[in-house]
Design an enzyme around this catalytic site. Structure first.
Site, short mmCIF file in Angstrom:
data_model
loop_
_atom_site.label_atom_id
_atom_site.label_comp_id
_atom_site.label_asym_id
_atom_site.label_seq_id
_atom_site.Cartn_x
_atom_site.Cartn_y
_atom_site.Cartn_z
N ASP A 1 2.99 -5.06 -8.60
CA ASP A 1 2.88 -5.76 -7.32
C ASP A 1 2.21 -7.12 -7.47
OD1 ASP A 1 0.45 -4.61 -8.01
OD2 ASP A 1 0.22 -3.46 -6.19
N ASP B 1 -6.50 4.65 0.54
CA ASP B 1 -5.53 5.07 1.57
C ASP B 1 -4.30 5.76 0.95
OD1 ASP B 1 -4.18 2.96 0.41
OD2 ASP B 1 -3.93 1.81 2.26
N HIS C 1 -2.36 4.58 -1.45
CA HIS C 1 -1.26 3.73 -1.94
C HIS C 1 -1.15 3.74 -3.46
CE1 HIS C 1 -4.11 -0.03 -1.91
NE2 HIS C 1 -4.04 0.44 -3.13
N GLU D 1 1.77 1.16 1.12
CA GLU D 1 0.78 1.59 2.08
C GLU D 1 1.28 2.82 2.85
OE1 GLU D 1 -1.84 0.34 1.35
OE2 GLU D 1 -2.18 -1.72 1.96
C1 F6R Z 1 -2.63 -2.86 -8.06
C2 F6R Z 1 -2.22 -1.52 -7.64
C3 F6R Z 1 -3.09 -0.75 -6.70
C4 F6R Z 1 -4.37 -0.27 -7.38
C5 F6R Z 1 -5.22 0.55 -6.41
C6 F6R Z 1 -6.53 0.98 -7.02
O1 F6R Z 1 -1.70 -3.42 -8.96
O2 F6R Z 1 -1.19 -1.07 -8.04
O3 F6R Z 1 -2.36 0.34 -6.20
O4 F6R Z 1 -4.05 0.49 -8.50
O5 F6R Z 1 -5.48 -0.19 -5.26
O6 F6R Z 1 -7.34 -0.14 -7.25
P1 F6R Z 1 -8.76 0.00 -7.93
O7 F6R Z 1 -8.54 0.46 -9.31
O8 F6R Z 1 -9.34 -1.38 -7.88
O9 F6R Z 1 -9.53 0.99 -7.12
#
Ligand code: F6R
Length: 267
Positions: A67, A136, A138, A143
């Site tokens: 992403d 959440d 994701h 989302e």
């Molecule tokens: C970002 C992504 C997100 C993160 C998720 C966890 O490329 O794919 O889904 O993996 O938000 O983020 P952290 O590791 O910062 O808690």
């Protein structure tokens, strides 16, 4: 789905890195799906160490990141592209032509997303997709209520995700409100998925994703459909799992995990 519980975040990240390294050694032309975020930082550090100390060779690999923020270009210090450049791309021998990334500045985001899906197909599909999980639920920027068959597309970010990134941007107002992301369906087509989650703030969502009913409210729960998905967690993120003893038993007894039992931390 397999769940591996490690004693702490360090051990969990090292195990995830070892699983990625093993996949690259087994298939030098690996097509590797990558994620950004706090959880992945230690994984990339460890992969860089494998490259420097053990000659782990990325030269034939292709990478596809999950992403990017809409409105941020590769040179923006807050972009995921910059995150990857700093932590991995500039430190290993990936061929820059083999690094694939969604462009948050694309004029036509729909065309950008379709082209990304085509690039993934042209490379033969993603062999191993590395994933983190948001509080959440994701994966990528999928989302809550993302269709479980969704493809790469633009997505509005939730207030929870905006809060997650606010410290990096200095204030929630500066966080972009939209992202472009591989879809849940795109992720499910990867041959193997590897989700890493650490810390107590992930405990509830990990339990819902792994043991709860599959629901579009928790995008990561769609991984229950995946025939080859491994979830690596530390004790804190595993706290709310009901079947912990079973997961531990599998890791301690199944031959496929033998080479990883004594590892977890730096050898
Ligand atoms: C970002 C992504 C997100 C993160 C998720 C966890 O490329 O794919 O889904 O993996 O938000 O983020 P952290 O590791 O910062 O808690």
């Amino acid at each position: 789905m397999q769940v591996i519980i490690q004693p702490d975040a360090e051990a969990a990240a090292c195990l995830a890195a070892r699983l990625v390294a093993r996949a690259i050694r087994a298939k030098p032309h690996l097509v590797l799906g990558l994620a950004t975020g706090r959880t992945m930082e230690r994984v990339y550090e460890e992969l860089v160490r494998f490259h420097r100390e053990e000659g782990l060779d990325f030269s034939h690999c292709h990478t596809f990141n999950l992403d990017e923020f809409v409105g941020l270009g590769p040179d923006d210090p807050h972009s995921f592209r910059r995150f990857m450049e700093t932590r991995l791309f500039s430190k290993v021998n990936l061929d820059s032509r083999n690094i694939h990334f969604l462009n948050g500045l694309a004029q036509d985001l729909h065309a950008e997303c379709e082209a990304y899906e085509r690039q993934i197909r042209t490379c033969g599909g993603i062999d191993l997709q590395l994933l983190g999980i948001g509080v959440d639920g994701h994966i990528g920027f999928n989302e809550p209520l993302s269709a479980l068959m969704s493809r790469t597309r633009e997505k509005a970010l939730t207030p929870a995700t905006i809060r997650q990134y606010a410290p990096f941007f200095g204030s929630p107002r500066r966080v972009p409100k939209r992202g472009i992301t591989m879809g849940v369906g795109t992720i499910l087509e990867s041959r193997t998925c590897l989700l890493l989650a650490t810390g107590e703030e992930k405990a509830k969502v990990v339990a819902r994703a792994v043991e709860g009913p599959m629901t579009a409210m928790i995008s990561a729960s769609a991984l229950q459909l995946h025939p080859s998905c491994c979830v690596v967690v530390d004790e804190a993120a595993a706290a709310e799992l009901v079947e912990k003893d079973y997961y531990r038993w599998i890791f301690q007894n199944e031959p496929e995990w033998a080479e990883f039992r004594q590892l977890g931390r730096r050898a």
